[in-house]
Structure formats: structure tokens, C-alpha cells
Design an enzyme around this catalytic site. Structure first.
Site, short mmCIF file in Angstrom:
data_model
loop_
_atom_site.label_atom_id
_atom_site.label_comp_id
_atom_site.label_asym_id
_atom_site.label_seq_id
_atom_site.Cartn_x
_atom_site.Cartn_y
_atom_site.Cartn_z
N GLY A 80 4.04 -4.33 4.11
CA GLY A 80 4.28 -5.26 3.40
C GLY A 80 3.88 -6.81 5.18
O GLY A 80 3.35 -7.53 4.48
N GLY A 81 4.57 -6.61 5.92
CA GLY A 81 4.25 -7.56 7.21
C GLY A 81 2.52 -7.51 7.82
O GLY A 81 2.15 -8.24 7.75
N SER A 82 1.67 -6.11 7.41
CA SER A 82 0.45 -6.04 7.42
C SER A 82 -1.09 -6.76 6.08
O SER A 82 -1.31 -7.35 6.72
CB SER A 82 0.19 -4.52 7.69
OG SER A 82 0.37 -3.65 8.52
N SER A 83 -0.17 -6.63 5.45
CA SER A 83 -0.52 -6.99 4.45
C SER A 83 -0.76 -8.78 4.00
O SER A 83 -1.41 -9.98 3.97
CB SER A 83 0.10 -6.57 2.92
OG SER A 83 -1.29 -7.31 1.89
N ALA B 148 9.48 0.71 4.53
CA ALA B 148 9.27 1.15 3.12
C ALA B 148 8.83 2.15 3.74
O ALA B 148 7.80 3.42 2.99
CB ALA B 148 8.94 0.75 1.73
N GLY B 149 7.39 1.32 4.78
CA GLY B 149 5.83 2.37 4.72
C GLY B 149 5.13 1.64 4.15
O GLY B 149 4.26 2.33 3.41
N MET B 150 5.24 0.84 3.35
CA MET B 150 4.06 -0.38 2.22
C MET B 150 3.68 -0.49 2.44
O MET B 150 2.59 -1.79 1.71
CB MET B 150 5.25 -0.39 1.21
CG MET B 150 5.84 1.01 0.87
SD MET B 150 6.59 0.24 -1.28
CE MET B 150 5.16 0.22 -2.03
N ASP C 243 -2.47 -1.16 10.60
CA ASP C 243 -2.41 -1.56 8.96
C ASP C 243 -3.56 -2.82 8.63
O ASP C 243 -3.68 -2.78 7.14
CB ASP C 243 -1.63 -1.21 8.26
CG ASP C 243 -0.95 0.27 8.10
OD1 ASP C 243 -1.13 0.86 8.52
OD2 ASP C 243 0.49 0.93 7.72
N PRO D 265 8.92 -4.57 -0.47
CA PRO D 265 10.61 -4.09 0.49
C PRO D 265 9.84 -3.17 2.48
O PRO D 265 9.12 -2.99 2.23
CB PRO D 265 10.97 -2.20 -0.11
CG PRO D 265 9.69 -1.46 -1.02
CD PRO D 265 8.70 -3.13 -1.57
N LYS E 195 0.63 -0.93 0.31
CA LYS E 195 -0.11 -0.07 -0.26
C LYS E 195 1.28 1.32 0.62
O LYS E 195 1.76 1.49 0.67
CB LYS E 195 -0.65 -0.01 1.44
CG LYS E 195 -0.47 0.04 2.40
CD LYS E 195 0.26 1.47 3.00
CE LYS E 195 0.82 1.28 4.40
NZ LYS E 195 0.95 2.34 4.90
#
Length: 285
Positions: free
Chosen positions: A102-105, A98-100, A137, A95, A12
């Protein structure tokens, strides 16, 4: 029912991120517009013998494969303190630092996948509450798409899907400590812009109008050399660079894929470790 599930878990970005306050427990309140994008981890869930302890493996050596991992925590929430009968493998493309999300997804995908694989009688409402308890998230990734987020990020309101606008996203090797980023933001004395209202107003307008008003309060306190280099290149291509989350990935969107590609070529030439051209991904109907 199959004994194996393979799930693509999207990253995200934050089209906006405004930090609005701090709670007594230390968590910060926010207003944000979350958006899933076309960068994916792959989560494979496989049922094994009921007496076999759960295993978690990952192709990225720096990712912990034990109770520190949100995927493991998701399994514990659904299957008990010592999960059995499940093998999980995680392939990372999103990555880290990164603030994207990944772990939450990955966590949200594990919750949905385990519920389906074991035919657990857990409602969507209950699953949302479990996801929110695991991370701010995580609840967003149960639906994805375009969402308004309030509270500490767990209050999710779906918004109409955006078109698949092109994006260029880049990140260097430098990471940002989330606690340190919040400490620096807490120390800012001046008032910061209200990006979220501007983004909400622009969601139905054209791509260039929308991406021109995207913004993030963490942009004000993030001065890593690689982030500055990314910003400079994106601006040189007429794009508005915006951090995602607390960083250190930077994204910019536009109306023409060619402009995103040209910007990505310049970012590659600058030696950035992660550069991709992708697109906005709508929620599944």
C-alpha cells in the site's frame, strides 16, 4: 490543466516470492512475480498557492502524515527539501502490515501525479530510478500488471497481462514485522522450493494450474494463529493459501468467482478483520 488529480492506487500480491540471498548492506535479493489486484487507496493531489507549505492528510489515524510517509518522500524528491504549493489527501483501503504494498503504491502514484500536476521534465527512466531509491516495491507500481521482479525487487520486467482471475484475500488483526520475518527466514537451514520458475511456467496455463503452484518462502516461517486459521479455511475450499510479501495478508485464486465467494463467507464467519473477493488487475495499455 486541472489543479487537482485523483488517482486510484492498487494493491499487489506476490504470485511467487523466493528469497535468494543477502547483500552486505543487509538487503535481501529475491525472485518474484508481482501482480496488481483490485483493492485501492485513493490519492488526491491539489495545487495550492506557491508560497504555502505542502500538507499531507489521511483518513487512517495510524498513518504518519510527515516525512516518514513515502508520499511525503516522493514529493521531496521531486519538489525539493521543503515542498510548497501542494495539498495531498490519502484515503486508505489497502490493509497495513499486509505485504500488499500500500505505501509503495501510494508513493508511485504521488511520483506520477506530481510530475503531471507540475509538468516536470522528468523522464520515465529518471522516475523509475527515483521510485527504486524510495523503496523496493515502488518501481513496480509505476507500471503494475504482471511483472517479474529481481534484485531487491527494483529490477522489473513486465510480463503479459493475466486474465481477471478471481481472488479471495484475508488478513487478521495480527501484523508481521518485516525485519523479524527476514531474521527468521535467514535462520532456516533447509532449502526452500523454487516457486518463481513454477509460476513463470504456469502463467499461460489455466487459473487453477497457476494458483496451485503459487508460493512464498515466508510461508515456511509464518505461524500466526490468524494466518493458520485463514489457511485452514482456504484449504477446506480446495484453494492454495499463499502469503503476500512478508505477510500477513493471505490470498488464494481460482477459476470460478462462486468458489471465492463461498470461501470469503467462511472467512467472514470466522471473524477475520479484512476479507474481500477481488480480481487480478492488468497493466494499463
Amino acid at each position: 490543466m486541472s489543479d487537482t488529480l485523483v488517482i486510484l492506487t492498487p494493491a499487489k500480491i506476490n504470485l511467487s516470492l523466493d528469497i535468494t540471498g543477502k547483500l552486505p548492506n543487509g538487503y535481501h535479493t529475491m525472485r518474484s512475480v508481482f501482480q496488481t489486484v483490485g483493492i485501492y487507496d485513493t490519492l488526491t493531489l491539489r495545487r495550492t498557492a506557491p508560497d504555502l507549505p505542502m500538507t499531507l492528510t489521511c483518513d487512517a489515524p495510524d498513518v504518519p502524515c510527515d516525512e516518514r510517509n513515502l508520499v511525503w518522500k516522493a514529493a521531496v524528491k521531486l519538489l525539493g527539501e521543503h515542498p510548497h504549493g501542494l495539498a495531498i489527501h490519502l484515503e486508505k483501503k489497502i490493509p497495513s502490515q499486509a505485504g500488499m504494498g500500500g505505501g509503495s503504491s501510494d508513493c508511485a502514484a504521488a511520483l506520477m501525479g506530481i510530475r503531471k500536476l507540475f509538468a516536470l521534465s522528468i523522464s520515465d527512466t529518471e522516475l523509475h530510478a527515483i521510485a527504486a531509491s524510495l523503496g523496493a516495491d515502488c518501481a513496480f507500481f509505476l507500471s503494475g500488471g504482471t511483472c517479474y521482479a529481481g534484485g531487491i525487487g527494483e529490477q522489473i520486467t513486465p510480463l503479459p497481462n493475466l486474465p481477471r482471475y478471481p481472488l479471495v484475500i484475508a488478513k487478521g488483526t495480527q501484523g508481521i514485522s518485516t525485519p523479524e520475518a527476514y531474521r527468521r527466514l535467514d535462520a532456516v537451514q533447509t532449502s526452500l522450493p523454487n516457486h518463481t520458475d513454477n509460476v513463470l511456467d504456469a502463467l499461460k496455463k489455466d487459473a487453477d494450474t497457476l494458483f496451485s503452484v503459487c508460493g512464498n518462502h515466508f510461508d515456511a516461517i509464518t505461524d500466526l494463529s490468524e494466518v493458520e486459521a485463514i489457511r485452514k479455511i482456504m484449504r477446506a475450499h480446495g484453494l492454495n493459501p499463499v502469503l503476500s510479501g512478508s505477510g500477513a495478508a493471505v490470498f488464494a485464486g481460482c477459476s470460478e468467482p462462486q468458489r471465492a465467494e463461498l470461501c470469503a463467507q467462511a472467512l467472514h464467519a470466522a471473524g477475520l478483520s479484512f476479507v474481500t473477493v477481488t480480481e487480478i488487475v492488468p497493466a494499463e495499455s
